[in-house]
Design an enzyme around this catalytic site. Structure first.
Site, short mmCIF file in Angstrom:
data_model
loop_
_atom_site.label_atom_id
_atom_site.label_comp_id
_atom_site.label_asym_id
_atom_site.label_seq_id
_atom_site.Cartn_x
_atom_site.Cartn_y
_atom_site.Cartn_z
CE1 TYR A 143 -3.68 2.49 0.35
CE2 TYR A 143 -2.46 3.37 2.22
CZ TYR A 143 -3.48 3.49 1.29
OH TYR A 143 -4.29 4.60 1.31
CG ASP A 238 5.81 3.86 0.73
OD1 ASP A 238 6.07 4.65 1.66
OD2 ASP A 238 4.66 3.60 0.35
CE LYS A 266 0.68 5.13 7.99
NZ LYS A 266 0.74 4.31 6.80
C1 LIG Z 1 0.20 4.80 5.40
C2 LIG Z 1 1.03 4.55 4.21
C3 LIG Z 1 0.97 5.38 3.09
C4 LIG Z 1 -0.03 6.48 2.96
O1 LIG Z 1 0.18 7.51 3.88
P1 LIG Z 1 -1.03 8.52 4.22
O2 LIG Z 1 -0.41 9.50 5.15
O3 LIG Z 1 -2.10 7.68 4.83
O4 LIG Z 1 -1.45 9.13 2.94
C5 LIG Z 1 1.86 5.15 2.06
N1 LIG Z 1 2.75 4.16 2.13
C6 LIG Z 1 2.83 3.33 3.19
C7 LIG Z 1 3.87 2.25 3.22
C8 LIG Z 1 1.97 3.49 4.26
O5 LIG Z 1 2.03 2.64 5.29
#
Ligand SMILES: *Cc1c(COP(=O)(O)O)cnc(C)c1O
Length: 428
Positions: A143, A238, A266
């Site tokens: 994701y 990511d 995060k």
């Molecule tokens: C949570 C998450 C996102 C998206 O971040 P948001 O602040 O919710 O837009 C993208 N990549 C990873 C790996 C994530 O865990």
């Protein structure tokens, strides 16, 4: 036990889709009514009915200092008193960028944004601008936020709700996203052998956290590094979830692999809305106004968010590697409590812990990718989740999500959670 939350949810559903501002909050995967937060304190979360939980959701990852840490609150309040946004640069933004550059090995230059989604979306645009190619590779169950290109075979809520792709994503966009099974080195090599010269970038969660917590097998990340390099594609880690969480310098520091671009979110904002993308200086030179790749944000580098994030990163740096070792030991204890209690009951169980992340699966293991993770017993997880809530422990409301530890979870909370796991498992 949840009367006020039930009433609050009913009111919310009349005016918001599903009653929530982010789908996973609706507890669809586990059933029942989501509890509404009243306040948090350290490792504890209180709902509006007065129930108290040891919190392992931690706002889906950001709260590495737990709820309402006094030093972070103080930093935010002090910043707010001076003004909430300026639209001209502040020195705080430079300090924050310097800190990120100092801590994350692959980041030489960084741009702040407001969410992980913005970070990944911008990093992809940049990779396409840099390479002049259009295809990107992602992994099933990965994701990377909700941008069009990335909602193909995505994990987290998309997987929880069983949506392979989202309607509303143009076919012409989706077809530029090539997906492969996580941890499948041969599939990566085959795809690059066939279409390597069309691929702008591979984007990967270096530890997957949106299909539960899944570790990279030995050689997986190394192969991605080598194959992208030899085909002129970029490697994007990511690290929105893993950054400052599996190690101070993220998964790239932990595994010793340097991506071309890194996305953060995060933990970087300590509970305020922050994302960032950064990487090699020559690539970042394409970002406006230095270069032609446009990306902007009215509230990017917001002083409240920068103040919270910077204080949090300074505290993490001061705590050093010992903090990450401690969180990992606690995570391993929870996984062990879960697997031992499950096996005693003859229930298939499996789990992983790394740094401040862990995953619990009702699956006999190993779990190496989305195909494995999605064969886990979701009905059993739902029952376990609710039993844990009754025991005063809040976990992610879906098995296809990771659990999180914070610096303020202590021996006491972890010990209580181990007992709660035994009780909850016995009630299954
Ligand atoms: C949570 C998450 C996102 C998206 O971040 P948001 O602040 O919710 O837009 C993208 N990549 C990873 C790996 C994530 O865990």
């Amino acid at each position: 036990m949840f009367e006020r939350s039930e009433a609050a949810f009913e009111a919310a559903r009349r005016v918001m889709p599903g009653g929530v501002n982010s789908p996973v909050r609706a507890f669809k995967a586990v059933g029942g009514t989501p509890f509404f937060a009243d306040r948090g304190e350290g490792p504890w979360l209180y709902d509006i009915d007065g129930n108290r939980y040891i919190d392992y959701l931690l706002s889906w990852g950001p709260l590495i200092w737990g709820h309402a840490h006094p030093e972070i609150v103080e930093a935010v309040v002090a910043a707010a008193r001076r003004g909430t946004s300026f639209g001209v640069p502040t020195e705080l933004e430079t300090k924050m960028a310097e800190k990120v550059v100092a801590l994350v090995p692959g980041v030489e230059v960084v741009r702040m944004v407001n969410s992980g989604t913005e970070a990944t979306m911008s990093a992809l645009r940049l990779a396409r601008a840099y390479t002049g190619r259009e295809c990107i590779v992602k992994f099933e169950g990965g994701y990377h936020g909700h941008a069009d290109s990335l909602l193909v075979k995505a994990g987290s809520g998309v997987a929880t709700f069983g949506l392979p792709n989202s309607p509303g994503v143009p076919h012409s966009t989706a077809e530029k996203t090539l997906t492969l099974p996580y941890n499948d080195v041969d599939a990566v090599r085959r795809l690059f052998a066939e279409r390597g010269d069309e691929i702008a970038a591979v984007i990967v969660e270096p530890v997957a956290g949106n299909m539960g917590c899944v570790l990279p097998v030995e050689g997986f990340l190394e192969t991605l590094r080598e194959v992208t390099q030899s085909h002129g594609a970029l490697l994007i880690f990511d690290e929105v979830m893993t950054g400052f969480r599996v190690a101070l310098g993220g998964a790239q520091a932990r595994f010793g692999i340097r991506p071309d671009l890194t996305t953060l979110g995060k933990v970087i904002g300590a509970g305020l809305p922050v994302g960032a993308y950064g990487g090699r200086r020559d690539i970042m030179a394409l970002v406006a106004p230095d270069g032609p790749m446009y990306q902007a944000g009215t509230l990017s580098g917001n002083p409240l968010a920068m103040a919270a994030g910077l204080r949090s990163l300074e505290m993490l740096e001061a705590a050093g590697p010992a903090l990450y070792e401690r969180m990992e030991q606690f995570g391993q204890r929870l996984v062990r409590a879960f697997t031992e209690a499950g096996r005693r009951r003859g229930i298939p169980v499996y789990g992983h812990a790394i740094g401040g992340m862990f995953g619990l699966f009702f699956h006999d293991g190993p779990v190496r990718g989305f195909a494995d993770a999605s064969r886990s017993d979701t009905a059993r997880y739902a029952a376990f989740f609710h039993a844990m809530l009754r025991e005063g422990v809040s976990l992610a409301p879906s098995q296809l999500e990771a659990g999180f530890l914070s610096a303020v979870h202590s021996e006491r909370e972890v010990g209580q959670t181990e007992e709660a796991i035994v009780h909850a498992m016995a009630a299954l």
